[in-house]
Each structure stands twice: as structure tokens, then as C-alpha cells.
Design an enzyme around this catalytic site. Structure first.
Site, short mmCIF file in Angstrom:
data_model
loop_
_atom_site.label_atom_id
_atom_site.label_comp_id
_atom_site.label_asym_id
_atom_site.label_seq_id
_atom_site.Cartn_x
_atom_site.Cartn_y
_atom_site.Cartn_z
N GLY A 170 6.19 2.40 -0.03
CA GLY A 170 7.33 2.62 0.36
C GLY A 170 8.28 3.11 -0.54
NE ARG A 171 8.75 8.54 -0.52
CZ ARG A 171 7.88 9.67 -1.06
NH1 ARG A 171 7.87 10.06 -2.13
NH2 ARG A 171 6.93 10.42 -0.17
CG PHE A 172 10.39 -0.53 -3.44
CD1 PHE A 172 11.21 0.38 -3.01
CD2 PHE A 172 10.70 -1.75 -3.43
CE1 PHE A 172 12.46 0.27 -2.50
CE2 PHE A 172 11.79 -2.27 -2.96
CZ PHE A 172 12.73 -1.20 -2.46
#
Ligand SMILES: Cc1cc2nc3c(=O)[nH]c(=O)nc-3n(C[C@H](O)[C@H](O)[C@H](O)COP(=O)(O)O)c2cc1C
Length: 192
Positions: A170-172
Site C-alpha cells: 500500500g505504498r507504505f
């Protein structure tokens, strides 16, 4: 605290083990005195004893001229299959001639002769012309070792900042910024 350069070497080994093509490829960004940037790929050729990242090139190339004027530079590695990126910033200095000699001596003969004939980054009439000049040089050096051209050698980038980046869900993404602090490093976690 972990040494980010040790992690860089470990990730490089991981990339090799995963069969990455040209795992040592890194983008080198330089800038002119009036701050115009330029970037190109060069090959990482190991660390010096002082922890500088080595690469080799023509000392009269565009990148070399920019580094003569402004030794601040940045390097970026990316291994897509690992989901990892390493960003390095610092100052660049030429290696001692003996270190460049030692590296040059281990290159394939054709690359050694190529270093003599290519006026890297300058306009040429055609690549064919260089091929001809290479044949002439081959004849000239026949039977002996090819010496290192005085206009070709290595640089070491002494890192002041190293960012270890690992792709997250999730783009974390996991971003760890190491900044030089005397002999050690300080660590900051950055937002992705
Ligand atoms: C995978 C790859 C590796 C390269 N490795 C080097 C290198 O180690 N040294 C070098 O001078 N050029 C290397 N090049 C060529 C450079 O990208 C560039 O074309 C050349 O150095 C001239 O750049 P300049 O005109 O900005 O000085 C490599 C290119 C690729 C695609």
C-alpha cells in the site's frame, strides 16, 4: 547501529543471487556550477578502505568535467526484483593513480584499448572511425601490456547520506535515512 554500507553490499549480493542483470548498475547524478543536473548509469566497483563508493570513467567526459567543477554527486541503485532502492549522496574525489592502475590492469584487453581510443562525451564523425583507431592501437600495443591512459581512472564518492528503501504494501515503503555523524551514523525514518 547497522552500517548502511554493509546493507548496500548485502543487498547487492542478494540481487546477484536472484540473477539480476548488471546488479552493480547505479545512476550517477552530477551538476554544473550553475546547478544544471545530468545523470547516467555507471557500474559500482566496490568500496575503498575509507568507505567511498568506486566507479571508473574517462576523466575528460561530461561527468568528469562536472565533477571537477562541483564534486557533490548522488548515486541511486534500484533492484526491481528485490523491491529495494539505495540512494547515496556525498563528495567525489579521484582515486590514487595506483588504485586506477590496479583496476585498469584487470579489465579485458578490448576495454583497455577502448579506453585509449574513445574521447568519451565528445562528438565523433562515426563509430566506425573509432573501430579503425582501435585496430591501430591494438597493433601499437601488440605483445605488451596496455598501460592506463592518463585521462582514464576511478572516483570514490564519500557518502554523507545513505537512504535504504524497501518497498512496502500500500505504498507504505520503509525508508531509513542514515546521515554521517563523525565515525558513525544517525538514523531517521522518513515518510514514504
Ligand atoms: C549498464 C551500464 C553501465 C555503464 N557503466 C559505465 C561505467 O562504469 N563507466 C562509464 O564511464 N560509463 C558507463 N556507462 C555509460 C554511461 O552511462 C555514459 O553513457 C558515459 O559514461 C558518458 O556519460 P557522460 O557523457 O555523462 O560523461 C554505462 C552504461 C550502462 C547502461
Amino acid at each position: 547501529m547497522i552500517d548502511p554500507l554493509a546493507t548496500l553490499l548485502a543487498w547487492l549480493e542478494e540481487a546477484k543471487a536472484r540473477g539480476v542483470h548488471e546488479p552493480e548498475a547505479m545512476v550517477l547524478a552530477t551538476a554544473t556550477l550553475d546547478a544544471s543536473p545530468s545523470a547516467r548509469v555507471v557500474l559500482f566497483r566496490g568500496l575503498t578502505d575509507e568507505g567511498a563508493l568506486r566507479f571508473f570513467t574517462n576523466y575528460e567526459s561530461r561527468k568528469a568535467r562536472e565533477l571537477d567543477d562541483n564534486p557533490r554527486a548522488a548515486l541511486t541503485f534500484h533492484w526491481a526484483v528485490l523491491g529495494k532502492q539505495v540512494r547515496v549522496e556525498g563528495r567525489v574525489a579521484r582515486l590514487a593513480p595506483a588504485a586506477s592502475d590496479a583496476y585498469f590492469a584487470g579489465r579485458p584487453r578490448l576495454s583497455q584499448i577502448g579506453a585509449w581510443v574513445s574521447p568519451q562525451s565528445r562528438p565523433i564523425p562515426s563509430l566506425n572511425e573509432l573501430v579503425e583507431r582501435r585496430s591501430e592501437r591494438e597493433a601499437e600495443f601488440a605483445g605488451g601490456a596496455v598501460p592506463r591512459p592518463p585521462f582514464w581512472g576511478g572516483y570514490g564518492l564519500v557518502p554523507s547520506r545513505v537512504e535504504l528503501w524497501t518497498s512496502g504494501e500500500g505504498r507504505f515503503h520503509d525508508r531509513r535515512l542514515f546521515e554521517r555523524d563523525g565515525q558513525g551514523w544517525t538514523l531517521a525514518i522518513l515518510a514514504p
